[in-house]
Scaffold this motif. Sequence first.
Motif, PDB file in Angstrom:
ATOM      1  N   TRP A  27     -72.904 -19.542  -1.878  1.00 23.20           N
ATOM      2  CA  TRP A  27     -71.909 -19.084  -0.606  1.00 23.20           C
ATOM      3  C   TRP A  27     -70.548 -19.888  -0.362  1.00 23.20           C
ATOM      4  O   TRP A  27     -69.734 -19.530   0.345  1.00 23.20           O
ATOM      5  CB  TRP A  27     -72.770 -18.917   0.666  1.00 23.20           C
ATOM      6  N   THR A  31     -64.364 -17.526  -2.751  1.00 20.78           N
ATOM      7  CA  THR A  31     -64.220 -16.096  -3.198  1.00 20.78           C
ATOM      8  C   THR A  31     -63.024 -15.514  -2.471  1.00 20.78           C
ATOM      9  O   THR A  31     -62.256 -16.198  -1.388  1.00 20.78           O
ATOM     10  CB  THR A  31     -65.359 -15.180  -2.553  1.00 20.78           C
ATOM     11  N   ILE A  32     -62.430 -14.097  -2.722  1.00 20.45           N
ATOM     12  CA  ILE A  32     -61.106 -13.804  -2.103  1.00 20.45           C
ATOM     13  C   ILE A  32     -61.555 -13.514  -0.599  1.00 20.45           C
ATOM     14  O   ILE A  32     -60.671 -13.584   0.340  1.00 20.45           O
ATOM     15  CB  ILE A  32     -60.640 -12.548  -2.865  1.00 20.45           C
ATOM     16  N   ARG A  33     -62.514 -12.975  -0.538  1.00 20.65           N
ATOM     17  CA  ARG A  33     -63.061 -12.928   1.111  1.00 20.65           C
ATOM     18  C   ARG A  33     -62.895 -14.180   2.079  1.00 20.65           C
ATOM     19  O   ARG A  33     -62.443 -13.855   3.043  1.00 20.65           O
ATOM     20  CB  ARG A  33     -64.555 -12.107   1.278  1.00 20.65           C
ATOM     21  N   ILE A  34     -63.445 -15.079   1.408  1.00 15.79           N
ATOM     22  CA  ILE A  34     -63.540 -16.376   2.093  1.00 15.79           C
ATOM     23  C   ILE A  34     -62.099 -16.850   2.118  1.00 15.79           C
ATOM     24  O   ILE A  34     -61.444 -17.310   3.299  1.00 15.79           O
ATOM     25  CB  ILE A  34     -64.399 -17.487   1.574  1.00 15.79           C
ATOM     26  N   ARG A  35     -61.285 -16.951   1.139  1.00 15.09           N
ATOM     27  CA  ARG A  35     -59.829 -17.362   1.298  1.00 15.09           C
ATOM     28  C   ARG A  35     -58.887 -16.521   2.219  1.00 15.09           C
ATOM     29  O   ARG A  35     -58.271 -17.072   3.000  1.00 15.09           O
ATOM     30  CB  ARG A  35     -59.138 -17.201   0.107  1.00 15.09           C
ATOM     31  N   LEU A  36     -59.183 -15.245   2.167  1.00 12.04           N
ATOM     32  CA  LEU A  36     -58.654 -14.350   3.048  1.00 12.04           C
ATOM     33  C   LEU A  36     -58.774 -14.545   4.679  1.00 12.04           C
ATOM     34  O   LEU A  36     -58.018 -14.633   5.494  1.00 12.04           O
ATOM     35  CB  LEU A  36     -58.505 -12.687   2.696  1.00 12.04           C
ATOM     36  N   THR A  37     -60.207 -14.917   4.847  1.00 13.87           N
ATOM     37  CA  THR A  37     -60.644 -15.272   5.970  1.00 13.87           C
ATOM     38  C   THR A  37     -60.078 -16.418   6.666  1.00 13.87           C
ATOM     39  O   THR A  37     -59.570 -16.353   7.744  1.00 13.87           O
ATOM     40  CB  THR A  37     -62.087 -15.118   6.224  1.00 13.87           C
ATOM     41  N   TYR A  40     -56.027 -15.708   7.189  1.00 14.83           N
ATOM     42  CA  TYR A  40     -55.529 -14.916   8.178  1.00 14.83           C
ATOM     43  C   TYR A  40     -56.257 -15.509   9.736  1.00 14.83           C
ATOM     44  O   TYR A  40     -55.482 -15.460  10.965  1.00 14.83           O
ATOM     45  CB  TYR A  40     -56.075 -13.607   8.111  1.00 14.83           C
ATOM     46  N   ASP A 174     -62.630 -16.669  -8.369  1.00 15.55           N
ATOM     47  CA  ASP A 174     -62.755 -15.846  -7.218  1.00 15.55           C
ATOM     48  C   ASP A 174     -63.071 -14.417  -8.126  1.00 15.55           C
ATOM     49  O   ASP A 174     -63.230 -14.375  -9.356  1.00 15.55           O
ATOM     50  CB  ASP A 174     -61.760 -15.755  -6.431  1.00 15.55           C
ATOM     51  N   GLU A 175     -63.044 -13.448  -7.392  1.00 14.47           N
ATOM     52  CA  GLU A 175     -63.265 -11.926  -7.848  1.00 14.47           C
ATOM     53  C   GLU A 175     -62.209 -11.625  -8.798  1.00 14.47           C
ATOM     54  O   GLU A 175     -62.518 -10.963  -9.859  1.00 14.47           O
ATOM     55  CB  GLU A 175     -63.331 -11.039  -6.791  1.00 14.47           C
TER      56      GLU A 175
END
Length: 415
Positions: A27, A31-37, A40, A174-175
């Motif tokens: 976890w 990932t892209i989700r963690i980086r974007l979270t 932003y 990442d993805e």
Amino acid sequence: MASTPAPPQAPPKPTWDPRSPQLPFPWLRPTIRIRLTLLYGGMFLIAGILLLSIIYLLAAQAISTGNQPPFKIVNATGVIKVASTDCSGLTAESGLTQFNSAVSACIDHQRQAALDDLLSRSLLALLGLAVIAFAFGYAMAGRVLSPLGRITRTARAVAGSDLSRRIELDGPDDELKELADTFDDMLERLQRAFTAQQRFVGNASHELRTPLAINRTLLEVHLSDPGAPVELQQLGKTLLATNERSEQLVEGLLLLARSDNQIVERKPVDLAEVAEQAIDQVHAEAAAKGVVIRGEQKPAVVQGNGVLLERIALNLVQNAVRYNVPEGGWVEVTTEVQHGQAVLVVSNTGPVVPAYEIDNLFEPFRRLRTERTGSDKGVGLGLSIVRSVARAHGGHIAAQPREGGGLVMRVTFPV
């Protein structure tokens, strides 16, 4: 007594695993989700802190302005008087009730003015922060999505038949990197498959042409014998025509297989010269059938393979001559540049072609009518080859029934 030998020991286990290493905490993978979270969320936190700080400073200034007394008590010649520049209702002669009412109204006015000033400045600060946030977010989104642009450019290069291109994306695991690596693996398999296909086409070309050439030579030798019986000569001519038809079929199939790929090596080719060469090759056949070939060939230079482009013009002109009316037929061949595209148009008189049959003409071995299956009219691959070669050059062919009979073939190429 001799000691028994020790049993063989198992070989040591490998110290490395060829598979990709597994993280102890999956976890925590960037990932892209963690980086974007994080991106932003951090931007929202910074914007909130800045906005809160600006509002605090503006509120402190508004409170400082609002706390100023609306009047002053001055001593003039031993007499205490009330002086005010903001509250016009305050005078020295005012009664107590009137004086208190005027002071309350003046304080309310000062408070409202301070609030209005705070609101206007807060809105300006919010607008400025919004502009900065949009600009910063646009820049950061472009940075995050830049690998997608790299993948897209590589995909476009591959669509141009450059299978040697690879993305080779480096960066966090990442993805997007996983997608790029998967795309590279797919390109590697495709390149191997196309290389094997080209090798097979070359081998098949040699293996199929050789026996047909030997058969043609043997038949021509036997037909050249003046003492051969008439029945044998007739059989030889039939076999020679069949062999020639097989050679045309093999050449058409091989050309169709080669032209399905994009053209990598391109050179400037003038469609006008290509059309003129095709007309010269078909001129004798057209004269024998009483078909007039006309039209103006204007310069139209494209980037491509001259031999394959000549085959397009030759197939179209041959079809226009062969599938024409018995008397008074004509074929019109024109080339020009229209709207930034090189255009080759071949129109002809002929039998009426229904519009719903147009698509079938471009399918291999598909003909419009049974009378078009004669051996003197090809093997049914002409328009299939034309479409395949046009696509390989990034072009397009469209057929349209001509009023009164015949077809209008229009081939366009990018300049």
